[in-house]
Every structure is written in C-alpha cells, then in structure tokens.
Design a protein around this motif. Sequence first.
Motif, PDB file in Angstrom:
ATOM      1  N   ARG A 146       5.264   2.342  24.388  1.00  0.00           N
ATOM      2  CA  ARG A 146       3.835   2.604  24.249  1.00  0.00           C
ATOM      3  C   ARG A 146       3.013   1.906  25.324  1.00  0.00           C
ATOM      4  O   ARG A 146       1.854   1.612  25.144  1.00  0.00           O
ATOM      5  N   ASN A 147       3.663   1.643  26.454  1.00  0.00           N
ATOM      6  CA  ASN A 147       3.002   0.934  27.542  1.00  0.00           C
ATOM      7  C   ASN A 147       3.201   1.615  28.884  1.00  0.00           C
ATOM      8  O   ASN A 147       4.206   2.283  29.108  1.00  0.00           O
ATOM      9  N   VAL A 170      -2.041   0.575  26.985  1.00  0.00           N
ATOM     10  CA  VAL A 170      -1.323   0.589  25.707  1.00  0.00           C
ATOM     11  C   VAL A 170      -1.748   1.802  24.891  1.00  0.00           C
ATOM     12  O   VAL A 170      -2.939   2.133  24.831  1.00  0.00           O
ATOM     13  N   SER A 171      -0.770   2.473  24.288  1.00  0.00           N
ATOM     14  CA  SER A 171      -1.063   3.572  23.356  1.00  0.00           C
ATOM     15  C   SER A 171      -1.056   2.983  21.949  1.00  0.00           C
ATOM     16  O   SER A 171       0.006   2.673  21.399  1.00  0.00           O
ATOM     17  N   TRP A 172      -2.234   2.778  21.400  1.00  0.00           N
ATOM     18  CA  TRP A 172      -2.331   2.196  20.071  1.00  0.00           C
ATOM     19  C   TRP A 172      -1.845   3.191  19.015  1.00  0.00           C
ATOM     20  O   TRP A 172      -1.814   4.402  19.266  1.00  0.00           O
ATOM     21  N   SER A 175      -3.220   6.834  18.512  1.00  0.00           N
ATOM     22  CA  SER A 175      -3.962   7.304  19.683  1.00  0.00           C
ATOM     23  C   SER A 175      -3.093   8.224  20.530  1.00  0.00           C
ATOM     24  O   SER A 175      -1.870   8.119  20.531  1.00  0.00           O
ATOM     25  N   GLN A 179      -4.944   3.324  26.520  1.00  0.00           N
ATOM     26  CA  GLN A 179      -6.174   2.607  26.823  1.00  0.00           C
ATOM     27  C   GLN A 179      -5.867   1.352  27.623  1.00  0.00           C
ATOM     28  O   GLN A 179      -4.901   0.641  27.348  1.00  0.00           O
ATOM     29  N   VAL A 181      -5.987  -2.373  28.869  1.00  0.00           N
ATOM     30  CA  VAL A 181      -6.223  -3.670  28.237  1.00  0.00           C
ATOM     31  C   VAL A 181      -6.945  -4.553  29.253  1.00  0.00           C
ATOM     32  O   VAL A 181      -6.359  -4.981  30.251  1.00  0.00           O
ATOM     33  N   LEU A 212       1.815  -7.127  23.287  1.00  0.00           N
ATOM     34  CA  LEU A 212       1.412  -5.722  23.390  1.00  0.00           C
ATOM     35  C   LEU A 212       2.546  -4.817  23.866  1.00  0.00           C
ATOM     36  O   LEU A 212       2.352  -3.625  24.028  1.00  0.00           O
TER      37      LEU A 212
END
Length: 223
Positions: A146-147, A170-172, A175, A179, A181, A212
């Motif tokens: 997710r990074n 990072v993909s929360w 989401s 986005q 960081v 993260l």
Amino acid sequence: MRKKFKLWMTVVFAIILSIIVVPMYSAKANTLSIKLNKKSITLKIGETYQLKSNFSESVSCTWKSSNKSIVTVSTTGKLRAKKAGSATVTANINGKTAKCKVTVAKAPAWSRKTWKNKVSDWTMEFSSQYTTVFKSNGTVCQIGWRNKDTGYYRVLSGNKIKAYYTDNYVSWAGSTTPQKVKGYTYTVLYTYNKNTKTVTAKYSSGFYKQMLSNAQDGVLYSN
C-alpha cells in the motif's frame, strides 16, 4: 568645531577611497582570466562537489551545465551528479568563461536489477512483497502493498548505495488514490553481497516510527 571637521574629513576620505577602489576592482575583474579549482572531475551518481573560481564570492558569476540530466549546477557552483555520462560546466564572469568537464561514473551493475524481498507470511497479513528499483537518472522507487515511495540515491561504493526517500505515498484503508504523507522522509542503506548475489536493506529509525509500510530490514533478491 574640530570634531566636526575630523568627521567631515573622514566622510570625504571614504568617498574618495570608494571612487578609486571600486573601478580598480572592476578593472581587475575585467582583465584577469577565470580559473576554477577543477578543470575536470569524476563523480558517482548522487555525489556533490563545490566548484570555486579564483574570484571573490562577491563577484557575480553565472554557472551553466551543458547537460542537466547528467549533472546540475547551482547558482553558487555546487555540482550534483544525476546519471552516467559526461557534461561541461561553465562559469561566466563579465563575459569571461572557464570550464570544468564532469564525468559521472556508471552505477554498479548490480543496481541495474529489480530487487524484491521474500514474503515471509503467505497470508499477506503482516508482511508483503515490496520492490526496489534504482533508476539510471539517479532516482529510486520502492513499491509495496500500500505504498509508493520515491526519491534519489547516492552511490557510496561498488557495493553500497544510500537511498533518500523524500516523496512517500500511502493507500489508506478504503481509499483508491494514494495520498502523500507530508513531512515524512527516510533513508535506506543497501549493501550488495557478491557471494550470495543479494542486497541487504537497512532502514533509518525515522521509517519505523511512522509505521506506514510493511517494508523492513532484510535481504532482497533480484528477479
């Protein structure tokens, strides 16, 4: 009265001195040839070097690189090697020029491969595979579950590269768009083992404080 006279004479003397000295200095700058502290230099990718002329820093100097994709130069003459190749950096003062040939050495052969960690948890619950790529233009990219982290790297030696990850996404959970960081940077020291043909990754402490990413210190394997 005598004090006022002395003060007046001091001011007059300072004005006369500036009238004489400034043109002399300007004339000197116009007649002297420019010399740099290096006529040629070889740098590793990511390495920096400060070029200097034989003139005072107060004299206006314009710096220019013939190929910014290979080496860039700041307004103060600081070089930064970007990718392998050769370029010429020129210093210009009052129409007079001096040049420095800059050669950027090739990155080690092992860095031109794609490196991945070995997934230790097949359920992907606690760890996931991530990929690291050192690009020929001096940038680096690490993509995980997710990074997506990007930045630049420096070749320290034939078997060591230090990456500086400055743009991290990072993909929360839930989401669809990664986005960025803000204020989050970290470094990783990569060391190549020629016997096992693997790379050891050592992350800076700042990386783990953020929590993260699933990336971690460990061994990377090439494709």
